[in-house]
Write a protein that holds these residues in place. Structure first.
Motif, mmCIF file in Angstrom:
data_model
loop_
_atom_site.group_PDB
_atom_site.id
_atom_site.type_symbol
_atom_site.label_atom_id
_atom_site.label_comp_id
_atom_site.label_asym_id
_atom_site.label_seq_id
_atom_site.Cartn_x
_atom_site.Cartn_y
_atom_site.Cartn_z
ATOM 1 N N LYS A 77 43.442 -53.505 -17.421
ATOM 2 C CA LYS A 77 42.813 -53.864 -18.688
ATOM 3 C C LYS A 77 41.748 -52.852 -19.066
ATOM 4 O O LYS A 77 41.609 -52.466 -20.239
ATOM 5 C CB LYS A 77 42.200 -55.259 -18.593
ATOM 6 N N THR A 78 40.992 -52.396 -18.059
ATOM 7 C CA THR A 78 39.954 -51.388 -18.324
ATOM 8 C C THR A 78 40.575 -50.087 -18.805
ATOM 9 O O THR A 78 40.096 -49.465 -19.766
ATOM 10 C CB THR A 78 39.117 -51.145 -17.062
ATOM 11 N N VAL A 79 41.669 -49.667 -18.139
ATOM 12 C CA VAL A 79 42.334 -48.421 -18.539
ATOM 13 C C VAL A 79 42.918 -48.563 -19.944
ATOM 14 O O VAL A 79 42.873 -47.608 -20.748
ATOM 15 C CB VAL A 79 43.423 -48.053 -17.509
ATOM 16 N N GLU A 80 43.474 -49.723 -20.278
ATOM 17 C CA GLU A 80 43.996 -49.938 -21.627
ATOM 18 C C GLU A 80 42.880 -49.835 -22.675
ATOM 19 O O GLU A 80 43.083 -49.274 -23.765
ATOM 20 C CB GLU A 80 44.657 -51.311 -21.707
ATOM 21 N N GLN A 81 41.685 -50.361 -22.348
ATOM 22 C CA GLN A 81 40.554 -50.225 -23.261
ATOM 23 C C GLN A 81 40.200 -48.760 -23.477
ATOM 24 O O GLN A 81 39.926 -48.331 -24.609
ATOM 25 C CB GLN A 81 39.329 -50.966 -22.687
#
Length: 766
Positions: free
Chosen positions: A662-666
């Motif tokens: 999720k962090t990488v997608e952000q």
């Protein structure tokens, strides 16, 4: 007519004598066949009994090893040394000991029923239950002829050192009565006092032991019996104690003989050198001699028919061969007695048959020449395996194989083709077969005095000897080394094949060839173990039996590291263990096997954790651990352990992946929206996703495999390439639109990513 009859009788007598001579030879051959068949049958039966004995002793050694391993169990030692109070019981420790020992029942069927008695807790631990009162355990599992008090006094409250009780009746949880033997060991090991803190008791069902000897009974029928050094019965099948006692008391029965006929049975007896157990098997003579009887019946039938046919043929031939002589006599009488001349040549018959014999002989010679390679290969395999019993037998077989070598001196070597260990696909096996054929052909080209045979898919056994014409000459070690070095260089540069050569000590007799081969095999195993390439002589291999390095604190560190999912640290610990045991120590093969067994045990302990038990890959990882082979090269074992640890750490880290993804997608979303901002940097991105700069940089690298700065540059260059394709903006305008204040910096970045300048890229698109 009387003279003619006398000539006929003389011919008939000659044919009868000729017929009797091969009949005598056939009878001798028949007797030899009967004796050889009987000898082979007895030898096979003895070998089968010895193999069963070897398996049983190995299982009992595993039982003893199991009790020794319990003596080293940390949780059990803690329980033995605790002083429990009325309200203080280490329930977790008891549960942990029970859980740790459940896996042993799957390793050895002799360990299907065992229990541990802790004196300080007065508790009996089994594979699945803890009895806090021994009386309760006695109600479930007891000896039929032993009271509770006797059982407690003689087994639980007494010190034992690898004791084995004789066969006795036993009832387990109200199941039908069975006969068992009992193995007992007090803990801790080396206890010499009258009592001990703990006792391990292994109940071994007599049926399990008897099954090891069932092959003899299934094949021939009969009976088997095992007794200990004092004569107490350990196992019996097909016979009772009364019959065994009668057999042992009979003065005609020689207890020292391995095999002898007693009554209607062949009795085979072997005695264990380790514990004095006596193994006996009785095989019905009729079953044992079944093949011999077939030979007997067929031989008598063939001999009878042959004699009858031979007699008829003798009568006919005697008549036919007497006719020419009688005719010759008639001619002589005619010449001298004025009688009619009648003539026929008696050698017509011989001429036709001799021509046929010569033709058949040539055909047989051609077939033998075609079969010579197979005969030589079979001879070499039997020679290195030590199957020949006498020198004369070996010499005769060598002459039949026509080796053309002097097998009284030389060396045995094993050449292993490298790079194919653990691979068994059809393509690999075909490639390996081709490599083996190339290697054998090159060996033949290098020396006519080299004989070879295959040993598995990737190994070739070679005999370095001298030819029969060079008798008296000795083959030096440096000559062989020179041949092998030249061979290795040639086959590597010509065919890219790498080999390892292991050689035994020189043999000075044809009967020592198998010994030299065994030394070469041991040297090769050592070379695989230490990952040594090139040439290794048996005398240079150092098979020392140093103890391995794997302290308890190192094991605890490894377990803790894997539990937190730190695969790099786990690999470093395993590498340190391997380094300590390979570079700083010279372990024997047995010590190496024990070290690998300890590492496997550590990994199996980890699988008891909840995080792993609930994983979908639990069974796969467990099978991989169990499937590790201790005799593989240490590098292959380390690679497999690293892979297993990666799987275990992957289970631990998988729970963190959702948050990471999720962090990488952000980050990707923010970059795709703000790539045109020249002030976009790591600090701005970290501020947006509310994470530290160092954290997101490392996280992005771990998840995507790309540095965050490289990814930002790649996104900008992709958009720049798209704008260059439209011809809507010049290079300076595109640089500003993709986040570069300097067109010079933009051009350098574009060429670094795409390999060409922006202008060249635009021209190539146009």
């Amino acid at each position: 007519m009387l003279k003619n009859s006398r000539v006929f009788r003389r011919f008939l007598t000659s044919y009868l004598i000729i017929l009797i001579i091969p009949s005598i030879a056939g009878y001798m051959s028949y007797r030899t066949s009967i004796e050889v068949t009987q000898s082979v049958s007895i030898e096979n039966s003895v070998t089968q009994l010895e193999k069963a004995q070897e398996i049983l002793e190995q299982r009992m050694a595993e039982v003893a090893g199991f009790t020794r391993q319990l003596g080293l169990n940390r949780e059990l030692n803690v329980l033995m040394n605790e002083n429990p109070g009325a309200d203080k019981t280490n329930v977790y420790g008891i549960w942990q000991v029970m859980t740790d020992n459940m896996a042993f029942t799957q390793i050895n069927d002799f360990l299907q029923n065992f229990y541990i008695y802790l004196k300080n807790y007065n508790v009996v631990l089994t594979q699945g239950t803890a009895y806090f009162r021994p009386e309760h355990f006695y109600l479930d599992s007891r000896y039929n002829d032993v009271t509770f008090e006797e059982w407690k006094k003689n087994i639980l409250d007494k010190t034992h050192n690898s004791e084995i009780t004789p066969l006795g009746d036993f009832t387990y949880k109200k199941t039908p009565q069975s006969k068992v033997i009992t193995y007992m060991q007090s803990l801790p090991l080396g206890t010499y006092s009258s009592t001990s803190p703990a006792v391990v008791v292994v109940i071994i069902d007599e049926k399990i032991i008897a099954n090891l000897l069932s092959g003899l009974i299934e094949r021939y029928g009969g009976w088997t019996h095992i007794s200990d050094a004092e004569g107490h019965t350990i196992s019996e099948k097909g016979i009772d104690d009364k019959a065994i006692a009668k057999l042992s008391a009979d003065s005609h029965f020689d207890k020292g003989k391995v095999s002898q006929f007693y009554g209607d049975d062949l009795v085979i007896t072997t005695r264990s050198k380790t514990n004095g157990w006596v193994y006996r098997a009785g095989i019905p003579k009729a079953s044992l001699m079944e093949n011999a009887n077939k030979i007997k019946y067929i031989s008598w039938l063939v001999t009878g028919v042959a004699l009858l046919i031979g007699l008829l043929a003798g009568l006919v031939l005697s008549y036919r061969n007497s006719v020419p002589i009688n005719r010759l006599l008639s001619v002589m009488k005619d010449q001298f007695g004025k009688e009619e001349i009648v003539g026929r040549n008696e050698y017509d018959f011989l001429q036709g048959n001799i021509a046929k014999i010569i033709t058949n002989n040539k055909r047989l010679e051609t077939e033998l020449n075609r079969q010579f390679p197979l005969i030589r290969d079979a001879f070499l395999k039997r020679l290195i395996a030590g199957e020949f019993q006498t020198r004369d037998e070996t010499t005769a077989a060598a002459s039949q194989a026509d080796t053309g070598l002097n097998l009284n001196t030389g060396y045995v070597g094993i050449l292993q083709i490298q790079g194919y260990s653990g691979m068994d696909s059809v393509e690999i096996l075909n490639e390996l077969s081709a490599a083996r054929l190339i290697l054998k052909q090159v060996l033949l080209d290098f020396g006519s005095h080299i004989q070879m045979t295959d040993l598995g898919a990737d190994r070739i056994v070679t005999l370095f000897t001298i030819s029969d014409g060079e008798a008296g000459k000795t083959l030096e070690r440096n000559e062989i080394a020179a041949i092998l070095e030249k061979l290795m260089q040639y086959i590597f540069y010509e065919y890219k094949i790498t080999i390892t050569a292991a050689l035994g000590e020189p043999f000075s007799s044809v009967m020592e060839v198998s010994r030299s081969f065994e030394q070469a095999r041991q040297a090769l195993e050592y070379a695989v173990y230490v990952n040594k390439k090139g040439i290794l002589w048996f005398s240079d291999s150092q098979m020392e039996s140093a103890t391995y390095y794997y302290p308890i604190d190192m094991e605890l560190r490894l377990i803790s590291t894997i539990r937190v999912g730190d695969i790099d640290e786990a690999k470093r610990i395993v590498l340190s263990i391997i380094t300590q045991n390979t570079e700083n120590r010279e372990l024997s093969v047995e010590m190496k096997h024990q070290l690998i067994g300890e590492l496997k045990g550590t990994l199996l302990k980890l699988l008891d954790q909840k995080a792993f038990l609930e994983s979908t890959i639990f069974e796969n990882v467990k099978n991989r651990i169990i499937g590790i082979q201790e005799n593989e090269a240490i590098e292959l074992i380390k690679r497999e352990i690293d892979g297993i640890m990666e799987a275990l750490c992957g289970i631990i880290t998988s729970k963190k992946n959702d948050v990471h993804l999720k962090t990488v997608e952000q980050i990707n979303q923010y970059i795709s929206e703000m790539y045109g901002d020249a002030d976009l940097n790591l600090y701005r991105i970290a501020e947006q996703v509310e994470r530290p700069e160092k954290y997101i940089s490392q996280l992005f690298k771990e998840v995507t495999g790309t540095n965050l700065s490289d990814h930002l540059e790649k996104v900008r260059m992709d958009h720049a390439a798209a704008l260059l394709s439209t011809n809507q903006y010049n290079v300076d305008e595109i640089a500003l639109r993709v986040g570069y204040n300097s067109s010079h910096s933009f051009r350098r970045a574009f060429k670094r990513v795409w390999g060409v300048s922006p202008s060249s890229y635009r021209q190539s698109v146009d």
